[in-house]
Design an enzyme around this catalytic site. Structure first.
Site, mmCIF file in Angstrom:
data_model
loop_
_atom_site.group_PDB
_atom_site.id
_atom_site.type_symbol
_atom_site.label_atom_id
_atom_site.label_comp_id
_atom_site.label_asym_id
_atom_site.label_seq_id
_atom_site.Cartn_x
_atom_site.Cartn_y
_atom_site.Cartn_z
ATOM 1 N N ALA A 1 21.595 -4.751 -2.344
ATOM 2 C CA ALA A 1 21.240 -4.079 -1.095
ATOM 3 C C ALA A 1 20.879 -2.619 -1.347
ATOM 4 O O ALA A 1 21.391 -1.984 -2.271
ATOM 5 C CB ALA A 1 22.401 -4.172 -0.109
ATOM 6 N N HIS B 1 0.850 -1.196 0.000
ATOM 7 C CA HIS B 1 0.000 0.000 0.000
ATOM 8 C C HIS B 1 0.879 1.236 0.000
ATOM 9 O O HIS B 1 2.057 1.179 0.364
ATOM 10 C CB HIS B 1 -0.891 0.033 1.251
ATOM 11 C CG HIS B 1 -0.153 0.507 2.460
ATOM 12 N ND1 HIS B 1 0.645 -0.338 3.213
ATOM 13 C CD2 HIS B 1 -0.053 1.737 3.019
ATOM 14 C CE1 HIS B 1 1.186 0.347 4.200
ATOM 15 N NE2 HIS B 1 0.782 1.612 4.105
ATOM 16 N N LYS C 1 9.648 -0.735 -9.929
ATOM 17 C CA LYS C 1 9.043 -1.299 -11.134
ATOM 18 C C LYS C 1 9.386 -2.777 -11.183
ATOM 19 O O LYS C 1 10.203 -3.259 -10.406
ATOM 20 C CB LYS C 1 9.513 -0.571 -12.391
ATOM 21 C CG LYS C 1 11.012 -0.596 -12.610
ATOM 22 C CD LYS C 1 11.397 0.258 -13.797
ATOM 23 C CE LYS C 1 12.911 0.305 -13.957
ATOM 24 N NZ LYS C 1 13.315 1.133 -15.085
#
Length: 173
Positions: free
Chosen positions: A135, A95, A141
């Site tokens: 890392a 979210h 995306k």
């Protein structure tokens, strides 16, 4: 483009309206379970907590390192395949609350994926099988299967084909 569902809000920003979008008691339960899992050193126990109480889909032999933070509001939207590693202090969001809207999206992490420490994965993202995320990467995306990505903004470091050549070269030595 990330795959998220968008929900406009009126008046105050969307975070002020959080409990119109998700139950307060669900958030409390999820927070407690996540905190237990963040600190336990037992992989099977973490996976059981995630599956049983958060309804996350977690594959066999997947390892969540210490301090991993799955989404507190919508953990059921997270899927992690088998034999993957989610590195220390990684955050997986399903979210995002913004000023004029909030967004919810599934996060899909494939099989045999390596996610490096301190990575943040945004909602609506798919990370393909055998991908490697270095890392401190912001995964904003989709990541193609077998690729090596890293950075902020995230960039492809090695394509699947380049990774296969690197693996061949290592095995030849």
């Amino acid at each position: 483009m990330r795959k998220t569902e968008r929900f406009p809000v009126e008046n105050a920003n969307s975070l002020w309206q959080i409990y119109k979008t998700v139950s307060f008691w669900k958030v409390v339960k999820n927070f407690i379970v996540i905190q237990l899992a963040r600190y336990t050193p037992f992989m099977r126990m973490k996976n059981w907590l995630y599956r049983a109480f958060l309804r996350m889909k977690v594959g066999d032999q997947t390892a969540f390192a210490l301090m991993v933070m799955p989404d507190t509001m919508f953990p059921e939207k997270i899927t992690v395949g088998k034999n993957s590693i989610i590195g220390y202090n990684t955050t997986i969001l399903a979210h995002e609350y913004l000023i004029e809207e909030y967004r919810i999206g599934d996060v899909r992490i494939g099989d045999e994926v390596l996610i490096g420490a301190n990575t943040t994965i945004l909602p609506g993202v798919t990370i393909g099988d055998r991908a490697v995320v270095s890392a401190a990467t912001l995964v904003h995306k989709d990541v193609a299967p077998g690729t090596f990505v890293g950075g902020n903004p995230m960039k492809v470091i090695y394509t699947k084909e380049e990774m296969e050549k690197r693996e061949e070269h290592v095995s030849d030595e």
